[in-house]
Motif scaffolding. Structure first.
Motif: not given
Length: 331
Positions: A233-240, A285-290, A297-301, A319-326
């Motif tokens: 799942q971590s690698a899928l984040i890189g793909v997105s 859409r691509l940003s939301n996919e990320v 990923f956080q669900q599996l943590m 990344m969700s937290n950083m997006k929210h803070d931004a």
């Protein structure tokens, strides 16, 4: 006892491993290479000569074209895709091992339960015989006035209670035997292999394992499966994330065209050059996919933290937290 390779849960897990092997050998092959092939088409053209005016004839125009493209892995998209396929492959192997452990453990549990029920049933029959003899003696003493009626009723109640427990033990024994047969993909009923060694509870040998607790934890197949799923799942984040940037490719084409007209030459065409594709208008859409991949990923943590014994996290940045803070900082 026969092997467990033919058991249905293990066979299903093995097929999943084979599927992961195929995906690991050819990850995203169609994304990196493409080809196209044209089709011949028909066209009517005017005929000038001895034919009647306005008469048409059929002209066949055949065009064959092949396109080959190689996308440069500039942003690590395919590298991360390969990491995803590798992690998913190793996770499927761990799940296969986990199924084997579960089936073996369940088989051993059923086997021990059957032997225990057989021994309990034998003891129950022996107790029933002794209690019946005791009841007869108590009744004989009561008839001669050497015992009270209360003793007779107590002996009779104990005897009848033991007799009532025998059908329950027999029913539990049949259910356990059927469960073991179904688990081993056999027809329900007693297994002929268990005819020997009846009424003998198996004892496991004591073994001392000298190793680090962390290494013992990593040996567990479910822990390894959770770890590999998290890595995939971590690698899928890189793909997105790579989809947010333009894709650069080298594209080549080879073509051949000809017509059915007499004297028309065949034309051979070719070309090569770079290609740049960027989904600029699809950035939202691509940003939301990320963010979606990061949320998965956080669900599996928590599963991995649970196996590692982590009970408290002071600060976990995603990344969700950083997006929210931004977004908050931007107003």
């Amino acid at each position: 006892m026969q092997g467990l390779d033919h058991v249905q849960p293990i066979a299903v897990a093995e097929s999943q491993v084979n599927d992961r092997i195929t995906r690991r050998r050819f990850p995203h092959l169609l994304d990196a290479f493409g080809h196209g092939l044209g089709r011949p088409h028909l066209k009517t053209a005017g005929f000038h000569g001895s034919r009647q005016p306005g008469q048409k004839r059929l002209v066949v125009i055949d065009k064959q074209k092949c396109l080959v493209g190689w996308e440069i892995d500039f942003w690590g998209k395919f590298r991360r895709s390969i990491e995803t396929a590798d992690a998913a492959y190793f996770a499927s192997i761990a799940q296969y091992d986990d199924v084997q452990v579960l089936v073996a453990a369940q088989t051993a549990s059923f086997y021990a339960a059957i032997r225990t029920l057989e021994l309990r049933l034998t003891i129950a029959h022996e107790n029933a015989a002794l209690q019946k003899r005791s009841l007869e003696i108590t009744e004989l003493l009561f008839k001669h006035g050497n015992d009270s009626e209360l003793d007779v009723q107590q002996a009779k109640s104990q005897y009848l209670s033991t007799l009532a427990s025998i059908p329950q033990l027999e029913g539990s024994l049949r259910q356990t035997q059927n469960a073991l047969a179904v688990l081993l993909a056999r027809p329900p009923g007693p297994l002929p292999e268990m005819a020997a060694g009846r009424e003998r509870i198996p004892l496991a040998e004591l073994a001392v394992v000298a190793d680090m607790p962390a290494e013992l934890l990593r040996r567990r197949p479910d822990v390894r499966a959770a770890e590999m799923q998290l890595a995939a799942q971590s690698a899928l984040i890189g793909v997105s994330v790579a989809d947010l940037y333009p894709s650069i490719a080298l594209v080549g084409s080879l073509g051949l065209s000809a017509t059915s007209l007499s004297g028309s030459p065949r034309k051979f065409t070719w070309g090569i050059g770079p290609s740049l594709v960027w989904n600029v208008f699809d950035h939202g859409r691509l940003s939301n996919e990320v963010l979606v991949q990061d949320a998965r990923f956080q669900q599996l943590m928590p599963d991995v933290f649970h196996w590692l014994g982590v009970r408290r996290i002071d600060r976990f940045v995603s990344m969700s937290n950083m997006k929210h803070d931004a977004l908050i900082a931007a107003g």
